[in-house]
Each structure stands twice: as C-alpha cells, then as structure tokens.
Design a protein around this motif. Structure first.
Motif, PDB file in Angstrom:
ATOM      1  N   GLN A  24       0.969  -1.211   0.100  1.00  0.00           N
ATOM      2  CA  GLN A  24       0.005   0.010  -0.148  1.00  0.00           C
ATOM      3  C   GLN A  24       1.006   1.119   0.082  1.00  0.00           C
ATOM      4  OE1 GLN A  24      -2.653   0.374   3.508  1.00  0.00           O
ATOM      5  NE2 GLN A  24      -4.111   1.327   1.912  1.00  0.00           N
ATOM      6  N   ARG A  25       0.985   2.068  -1.102  1.00  0.00           N
ATOM      7  CA  ARG A  25       1.787   3.337  -1.287  1.00  0.00           C
ATOM      8  C   ARG A  25       1.645   4.042   0.070  1.00  0.00           C
ATOM      9  NH1 ARG A  25       3.951   3.914  -6.135  1.00  0.00           N
ATOM     10  NH2 ARG A  25       3.919   6.282  -5.756  1.00  0.00           N
ATOM     11  N   GLY A  26       2.795   4.417   0.357  1.00  0.00           N
ATOM     12  CA  GLY A  26       2.796   5.384   1.658  1.00  0.00           C
ATOM     13  C   GLY A  26       3.303   6.731   1.315  1.00  0.00           C
ATOM     14  N   TRP A  34      -2.911   0.468  -3.853  1.00  0.00           N
ATOM     15  CA  TRP A  34      -2.152  -0.817  -3.758  1.00  0.00           C
ATOM     16  C   TRP A  34      -1.477  -0.874  -5.015  1.00  0.00           C
ATOM     17  CZ3 TRP A  34      -1.466  -3.698   0.564  1.00  0.00           C
ATOM     18  CH2 TRP A  34      -2.239  -3.649   1.534  1.00  0.00           C
ATOM     19  N   ALA A  35      -0.033  -1.544  -5.004  1.00  0.00           N
ATOM     20  CA  ALA A  35       0.704  -1.823  -5.983  1.00  0.00           C
ATOM     21  C   ALA A  35       1.754  -2.788  -5.964  1.00  0.00           C
ATOM     22  CB  ALA A  35       1.433  -0.356  -6.475  1.00  0.00           C
ATOM     23  N   LEU A  36       2.466  -3.164  -7.015  1.00  0.00           N
ATOM     24  CA  LEU A  36       3.661  -4.038  -6.669  1.00  0.00           C
ATOM     25  C   LEU A  36       4.861  -3.250  -5.856  1.00  0.00           C
ATOM     26  CD1 LEU A  36       3.967  -5.613 -10.183  1.00  0.00           C
ATOM     27  CD2 LEU A  36       3.024  -6.722  -7.955  1.00  0.00           C
ATOM     28  N   PRO A  37       5.608  -3.811  -5.015  1.00  0.00           N
ATOM     29  CA  PRO A  37       6.884  -3.056  -4.683  1.00  0.00           C
ATOM     30  C   PRO A  37       7.914  -2.662  -5.608  1.00  0.00           C
ATOM     31  CG  PRO A  37       6.941  -5.302  -3.948  1.00  0.00           C
ATOM     32  CD  PRO A  37       5.689  -5.188  -4.944  1.00  0.00           C
ATOM     33  N   GLY A  38       8.255  -1.493  -5.274  1.00  0.00           N
ATOM     34  CA  GLY A  38       9.217  -0.891  -6.392  1.00  0.00           C
ATOM     35  C   GLY A  38       9.687   0.337  -6.454  1.00  0.00           C
ATOM     36  N   GLY A  39      10.322   0.917  -7.325  1.00  0.00           N
ATOM     37  CA  GLY A  39      10.467   2.237  -7.215  1.00  0.00           C
ATOM     38  C   GLY A  39      11.256   2.947  -8.445  1.00  0.00           C
ATOM     39  N   ARG A  40      11.974   4.049  -8.214  1.00  0.00           N
ATOM     40  CA  ARG A  40      12.875   4.623  -9.405  1.00  0.00           C
ATOM     41  C   ARG A  40      13.910   4.229  -9.227  1.00  0.00           C
ATOM     42  NH1 ARG A  40      11.110  10.943  -7.809  1.00  0.00           N
ATOM     43  NH2 ARG A  40       8.982  10.599  -8.435  1.00  0.00           N
ATOM     44  N   ALA A 102       6.011   2.405   2.350  1.00  0.00           N
ATOM     45  CA  ALA A 102       4.734   1.235   2.267  1.00  0.00           C
ATOM     46  C   ALA A 102       4.101   1.489   3.415  1.00  0.00           C
ATOM     47  CB  ALA A 102       4.985   0.106   1.930  1.00  0.00           C
ATOM     48  N   LEU A 103       2.929   1.793   3.516  1.00  0.00           N
ATOM     49  CA  LEU A 103       1.893   2.003   4.552  1.00  0.00           C
ATOM     50  C   LEU A 103       1.828   0.478   5.259  1.00  0.00           C
ATOM     51  CD1 LEU A 103      -0.638   4.405   3.390  1.00  0.00           C
ATOM     52  CD2 LEU A 103       0.877   5.113   4.958  1.00  0.00           C
ATOM     53  N   SER A 104       1.781  -0.530   4.144  1.00  0.00           N
ATOM     54  CA  SER A 104       1.293  -2.036   4.654  1.00  0.00           C
ATOM     55  C   SER A 104       1.765  -2.849   3.324  1.00  0.00           C
ATOM     56  CB  SER A 104      -0.196  -2.000   4.802  1.00  0.00           C
ATOM     57  OG  SER A 104      -0.543  -3.518   5.226  1.00  0.00           O
ATOM     58  N   ALA A 105       2.025  -4.004   3.583  1.00  0.00           N
ATOM     59  CA  ALA A 105       2.474  -5.128   2.661  1.00  0.00           C
ATOM     60  C   ALA A 105       1.765  -6.288   3.112  1.00  0.00           C
ATOM     61  CB  ALA A 105       3.896  -4.954   2.492  1.00  0.00           C
ATOM     62  N   CYS A 106       1.364  -7.009   1.984  1.00  0.00           N
ATOM     63  CA  CYS A 106       0.972  -8.282   2.398  1.00  0.00           C
ATOM     64  C   CYS A 106       1.062  -9.281   1.208  1.00  0.00           C
ATOM     65  CB  CYS A 106      -0.623  -8.086   2.895  1.00  0.00           C
ATOM     66  SG  CYS A 106      -1.620  -7.336   1.449  1.00  0.00           S
ATOM     67  N   TRP A 107       0.580 -10.539   1.300  1.00  0.00           N
ATOM     68  CA  TRP A 107       0.627 -11.440   0.250  1.00  0.00           C
ATOM     69  C   TRP A 107      -0.953 -11.813  -0.030  1.00  0.00           C
ATOM     70  CZ3 TRP A 107       5.086 -12.720  -1.824  1.00  0.00           C
ATOM     71  CH2 TRP A 107       6.139 -12.748  -1.043  1.00  0.00           C
ATOM     72  N   ILE A 108      -1.399 -11.532  -1.132  1.00  0.00           N
ATOM     73  CA  ILE A 108      -2.790 -12.002  -1.757  1.00  0.00           C
ATOM     74  C   ILE A 108      -2.782 -12.945  -2.715  1.00  0.00           C
ATOM     75  CG2 ILE A 108      -3.516  -9.541  -1.023  1.00  0.00           C
ATOM     76  CD1 ILE A 108      -3.932  -9.187  -4.334  1.00  0.00           C
ATOM     77  N   SER A 109      -3.990 -13.855  -2.651  1.00  0.00           N
ATOM     78  CA  SER A 109      -4.014 -14.855  -3.646  1.00  0.00           C
ATOM     79  C   SER A 109      -4.459 -14.024  -4.981  1.00  0.00           C
ATOM     80  CB  SER A 109      -5.116 -15.622  -3.179  1.00  0.00           C
ATOM     81  OG  SER A 109      -5.723 -16.410  -4.501  1.00  0.00           O
ATOM     82  N   PRO A 110      -3.957 -14.596  -6.224  1.00  0.00           N
ATOM     83  CA  PRO A 110      -4.325 -13.928  -7.385  1.00  0.00           C
ATOM     84  C   PRO A 110      -5.725 -13.885  -7.586  1.00  0.00           C
ATOM     85  CG  PRO A 110      -2.508 -15.272  -7.655  1.00  0.00           C
ATOM     86  CD  PRO A 110      -2.837 -15.670  -6.464  1.00  0.00           C
ATOM     87  N   ILE A 113      -7.525 -10.288  -6.550  1.00  0.00           N
ATOM     88  CA  ILE A 113      -6.941  -9.217  -6.933  1.00  0.00           C
ATOM     89  C   ILE A 113      -8.053  -8.057  -6.948  1.00  0.00           C
ATOM     90  CG2 ILE A 113      -6.354  -8.191  -9.312  1.00  0.00           C
ATOM     91  CD1 ILE A 113      -4.566 -10.829  -9.452  1.00  0.00           C
ATOM     92  N   GLY A 114      -9.343  -8.599  -7.269  1.00  0.00           N
ATOM     93  CA  GLY A 114     -10.402  -7.550  -7.295  1.00  0.00           C
ATOM     94  C   GLY A 114     -10.672  -7.010  -6.168  1.00  0.00           C
ATOM     95  N   SER A 115     -10.260  -7.346  -5.129  1.00  0.00           N
ATOM     96  CA  SER A 115     -10.672  -6.822  -3.944  1.00  0.00           C
ATOM     97  C   SER A 115      -9.808  -5.727  -3.396  1.00  0.00           C
ATOM     98  CB  SER A 115     -10.691  -7.984  -2.501  1.00  0.00           C
ATOM     99  OG  SER A 115      -9.156  -8.432  -2.483  1.00  0.00           O
ATOM    100  N   ARG A 116      -8.936  -5.045  -4.278  1.00  0.00           N
ATOM    101  CA  ARG A 116      -8.055  -3.920  -3.743  1.00  0.00           C
ATOM    102  C   ARG A 116      -8.243  -2.779  -4.586  1.00  0.00           C
ATOM    103  NH1 ARG A 116      -5.048  -5.658   0.843  1.00  0.00           N
ATOM    104  NH2 ARG A 116      -5.445  -7.693   1.050  1.00  0.00           N
ATOM    105  N   ASP A 117      -7.995  -1.787  -4.172  1.00  0.00           N
ATOM    106  CA  ASP A 117      -7.752  -0.510  -4.952  1.00  0.00           C
ATOM    107  C   ASP A 117      -6.522  -0.103  -5.316  1.00  0.00           C
ATOM    108  OD1 ASP A 117     -10.664   0.392  -4.205  1.00  0.00           O
ATOM    109  OD2 ASP A 117     -10.411   1.323  -2.405  1.00  0.00           O
ATOM    110  N   TRP A 118      -6.286  -0.419  -6.660  1.00  0.00           N
ATOM    111  CA  TRP A 118      -4.917  -0.301  -7.202  1.00  0.00           C
ATOM    112  C   TRP A 118      -4.627   1.171  -7.767  1.00  0.00           C
ATOM    113  CZ3 TRP A 118      -2.437  -4.534  -6.225  1.00  0.00           C
ATOM    114  CH2 TRP A 118      -3.009  -5.840  -5.969  1.00  0.00           C
TER     115      TRP A 118
END
Length: 137
Positions: A24-26, A34-40, A102-110, A113-118
C-alpha cells in the motif's frame, strides 16, 4: 531542458503458496492505493540493481530478479512513468517488513485481485497475458 519520463521498476513476487506480494503506497502519487513493490531507477544504476535495492528498502526482502513480465506507461497531468515489471524470487528466509515507502505490505491470492484499490497502471499489469500466465489466472 524538457521534462522527461521517469523510469521505475517493480517486482511481481510469488510466495510458495502462489500468493502475490503487494504494498500500500505510503507517499504520493496515489498514496494509500495498492501496487507492486518497487520504485525509481537512480542515475547510473542497472535495472536489476534498482529492483533489488527498491525491494530491500521497501519491504526488507532480498530477491533474485527474473524475466521482464510487463512494461507499463503511466501518464497523468502531473507524472509520466515508464515502469518495468519483473518476476522475482525471494532469496533466503527474511520476514516481510514494510518500511517508509509502504503503509502496509501483504501477500494476496491472485483470485483476490479484485478486492483492492489499485494504483494507476495496475489494470494494464493484470490484463497482460504474460502476467496472467505468471499468476496462473
């Protein structure tokens, strides 16, 4: 000098249960989404080096970068990013621990995917055939 797009990298990391790591982007842009972890990518840094550094800083995991899965172009009135999304594997037994980006990080089942605000660009990511094959969707 004209403005240029910023280059970013992100990791699609699956655990042994086939769950996807998301954060969850901080910070803006899109703080709280929500997004994948990463950056510039920093000046003079390789893509693989940037990916490893960003994942270590953001969630305290060490990874081995895998193949490129997707390239996203995110253009809004205030940002222009080109994000290279790589498959990656966790090395070792580190514990997931979100940090300042990141405000939060977690593992989700594929299947969840529809349960998050991306964040922007994630719809392109999940629509990609290579990504859908990687996630077994």
């Amino acid at each position: 000098m004209p403005a240029s797009p910023k280059i970013g990298v992100a990791a699609a990391i699956l655990n042994h249960q086939g769950e996807l790591l998301i954060v969850q982007r901080g910070h803006p842009p899109e703080q709280g989404l929500w997004a994948l972890p990463g950056g510039r990518v920093e000046w003079g840094e390789s893509l693989a080096g940037a990916l490893c550094r960003e994942i270590s800083e953001e969630v305290h995991l060490h990874i081995a970068p895998g193949p490129l899965l997707h390239v996203a172009e995110i253009v809004t009135p205030t940002v222009h990013f080109i994000v290279l999304d790589y498959a990656a594997t966790v090395i070792g037994q580190e514990s997931l621990r979100p940090d300042s980006d990141a405000l939060s990080a977690c593992w989700i089942s594929p299947q969840d995917i529809g349960s998050r605000d991306w964040a922007a660009g994630m719809d392109q990511f999940f629509a990609s055939k290579a990504v859908r094959d990687y996630l077994c969707l």
